[in-house]
Design a protein around this motif. Sequence first.
Motif, PDB file in Angstrom:
ATOM      1  N   ALA A 243      44.861  43.940  48.775  1.00 14.42           N
ATOM      2  CA  ALA A 243      44.151  44.883  48.091  1.00 14.42           C
ATOM      3  C   ALA A 243      44.035  44.408  46.403  1.00 14.42           C
ATOM      4  O   ALA A 243      43.117  44.506  45.879  1.00 14.42           O
ATOM      5  CB  ALA A 243      44.873  46.229  48.129  1.00 14.42           C
ATOM      6  N   GLU A 244      45.394  43.733  46.214  1.00 12.34           N
ATOM      7  CA  GLU A 244      45.385  43.281  44.695  1.00 12.34           C
ATOM      8  C   GLU A 244      44.511  42.062  44.659  1.00 12.34           C
ATOM      9  O   GLU A 244      43.824  41.928  43.467  1.00 12.34           O
ATOM     10  CB  GLU A 244      46.959  42.864  44.474  1.00 12.34           C
ATOM     11  N   LYS A 246      41.507  41.733  46.229  1.00  8.79           N
ATOM     12  CA  LYS A 246      40.398  42.261  46.079  1.00  8.79           C
ATOM     13  C   LYS A 246      40.031  42.740  44.693  1.00  8.79           C
ATOM     14  O   LYS A 246      39.018  42.552  44.195  1.00  8.79           O
ATOM     15  CB  LYS A 246      40.261  43.101  47.215  1.00  8.79           C
ATOM     16  N   SER A 247      41.092  43.449  44.254  1.00  7.33           N
ATOM     17  CA  SER A 247      40.894  44.271  42.908  1.00  7.33           C
ATOM     18  C   SER A 247      40.610  43.189  41.926  1.00  7.33           C
ATOM     19  O   SER A 247      39.945  43.124  40.964  1.00  7.33           O
ATOM     20  CB  SER A 247      42.185  45.057  42.812  1.00  7.33           C
ATOM     21  N   ARG A 248      41.540  41.831  41.887  1.00  6.93           N
ATOM     22  CA  ARG A 248      41.395  40.922  40.938  1.00  6.93           C
ATOM     23  C   ARG A 248      40.036  40.274  41.047  1.00  6.93           C
ATOM     24  O   ARG A 248      39.435  39.894  40.231  1.00  6.93           O
ATOM     25  CB  ARG A 248      42.569  39.699  41.229  1.00  6.93           C
ATOM     26  N   HIS A 250      37.249  41.225  42.327  1.00  3.08           N
ATOM     27  CA  HIS A 250      36.291  42.433  41.757  1.00  3.08           C
ATOM     28  C   HIS A 250      36.090  42.227  40.069  1.00  3.08           C
ATOM     29  O   HIS A 250      35.027  42.089  39.491  1.00  3.08           O
ATOM     30  CB  HIS A 250      36.186  43.583  42.250  1.00  3.08           C
ATOM     31  N   LYS A 251      37.353  42.347  39.532  1.00 10.22           N
ATOM     32  CA  LYS A 251      37.580  42.139  38.243  1.00 10.22           C
ATOM     33  C   LYS A 251      36.907  40.881  37.692  1.00 10.22           C
ATOM     34  O   LYS A 251      36.379  41.256  36.530  1.00 10.22           O
ATOM     35  CB  LYS A 251      38.982  42.528  37.768  1.00 10.22           C
TER      36      LYS A 251
END
Length: 598
Positions: A243-244, A246-248, A250-251
């Motif tokens: 999840a981290e 994926k978040s990074r 995307h960011k």
Amino acid sequence: MVGVGAGLGLGMEGTSCGALLRELQQIWAEVGESEGEKNKVLLDIEKECLEVYRRKVDDANRTRVQLHQSVAAKEAEVASLMATLGEHKLYLKKDKGVVPLKEQLAAVVPVLENLKCKKEERVKQLSDIRSQIEKIRFELSEHNDQGDNASSVAAEEHDLSTRKLNSYQAQLRALQKDKSERLRKVLEYINEVHSLCGVLGIDFASTVHEVHPSLHQNGIEQSRNITNSTLEGLATTIYKLKAERKSRIHKMRETMESLCQLWKLMDSPEEEKRQFSKVMSILILPEEGITSPGVLSEDTIEKMEAEVERLTKLKTSRLKEIVMKRRAELEEICQKAHIEPDVSTAPEQTDALIDSGCLIDPSELLANIESQILKAKEESLSRKDIMDRINKWIAACEEEAWLEEYNQDPKRYSAGRGAHINLKRAEKARILVRKIPSMVDNLINRTFAWENTRNKPFLYDGGRLISVLEEYRLSRQQKEEENRRYRDQKKLEIILLAEKEAIFGSKPSPKRTSTLSRKTNGYRPNGNTNGIKTPTPRRSSLGSATPELLTPRSYSYFGDLRRLSTSHLNFGDDSLSTFTSISGSEQESLLDEHHTAG
């Protein structure tokens, strides 16, 4: 008694007892024992023999009983062991009436010994398997409760069958398989956590230590905890790390998109882009394909965000310059065409939009201004014909104003410097002034045609042109009517003056009063017309939905922009202006004619 001895002797014939009896009889014969003594001795011997036989029979009987008991006990023990071991075909009982007891005992003892050996071996096997089972269960147990293996095996010694052994072996194989699968899964999870921590730039040791301290032990696979809680903890850790990631991703993709837009907008050199080329090439891959160590670390993200912030500040300053330049071009076009520019791209609004950071795509703002410029150029082109006629009309009105001031100059016929130039200009101005009504009518017709074609009003500096022209035409008609009445009145005054002179005699004509003269504000005797004042336009608010431009006292220029007005087009409060400009010389001619007639 002799018979007994004879019988006893016969019974012992051929044996050592018979020989002894014969030897005894010979002795008795030599001694001369009586028959009574002989019989007594022989009876004693017979009794003693019977006792011996009885003891032997009893001993034999006891031996037989013991053999029966021993064989029965052995057979019972064999049966018990066979039941315990689950063996049913190792020992077959023989017919007791045929086989002696000793043979039976000799036959059952090896079987019993064999079964005892098998039992000991089976107990050992079960104990080993049970200990392995308990050990694996201990490793898989959440609470690490290891039971008493010896007591468990002792409690189950009544069942040492092959079926039980196979059952334990099956349990052991299942547990070993489960352990192997768990260990494989733990190692797989640890490797995945290691890979994710490397990509994200997170400390691997502290991450797995939070799940279980035994997980961070290189090369000691058997000591790693493989319980359900450990597997769940590793699975949860992997889920959080993914999840981290994926978040990074995307960011970073959003940040990289902003960077690319800023690079394109700012035309950044390749040197600035090169430091992020690796990140750019990796971010186009799918999530599972991003495995380079540290590529998604916080340091990388902070560097990208810092670059975006730097370029954003630079973009803001440059964007303001570009927008202001394009806006100035738009205002210049609108100023020349006397069109109101679109307020949506006014400098104060665009600056606020740029400073607030709400502008997602600067090209949209520039495209909007470019669209307005193109629209203004098209509008200006469509208005060109009317604007040319407006300029001609304004120039004619300006000449009319100059002619008025010229006619009010009493020294206009003097032989001064530039007088002939003013005379020529005055003749041309009189011709041009006579064309003004037709110019206005033609302008009104063309303006109406333009409005009907485009289904919108023709605005000039924010006011509707038709309203100005209609007001101008109406006011000019009113002024011409006033001029006609004034001329008729002056003619009547001249006639009355001539009649009075005829009756009372001629007197010197008084000097023309200053009522026909006014201070010039545009005419100069040398022909220059640089004295036109700059008025302030007024807008009407008398109930009209669209504010219309009213008539200030003169035409003016705002830089290169001429503001359209009507009241200075040589009509207004002074009713003598047109008369003096058009028929200023007619009054003198009428007076001269009357004197001649008198």
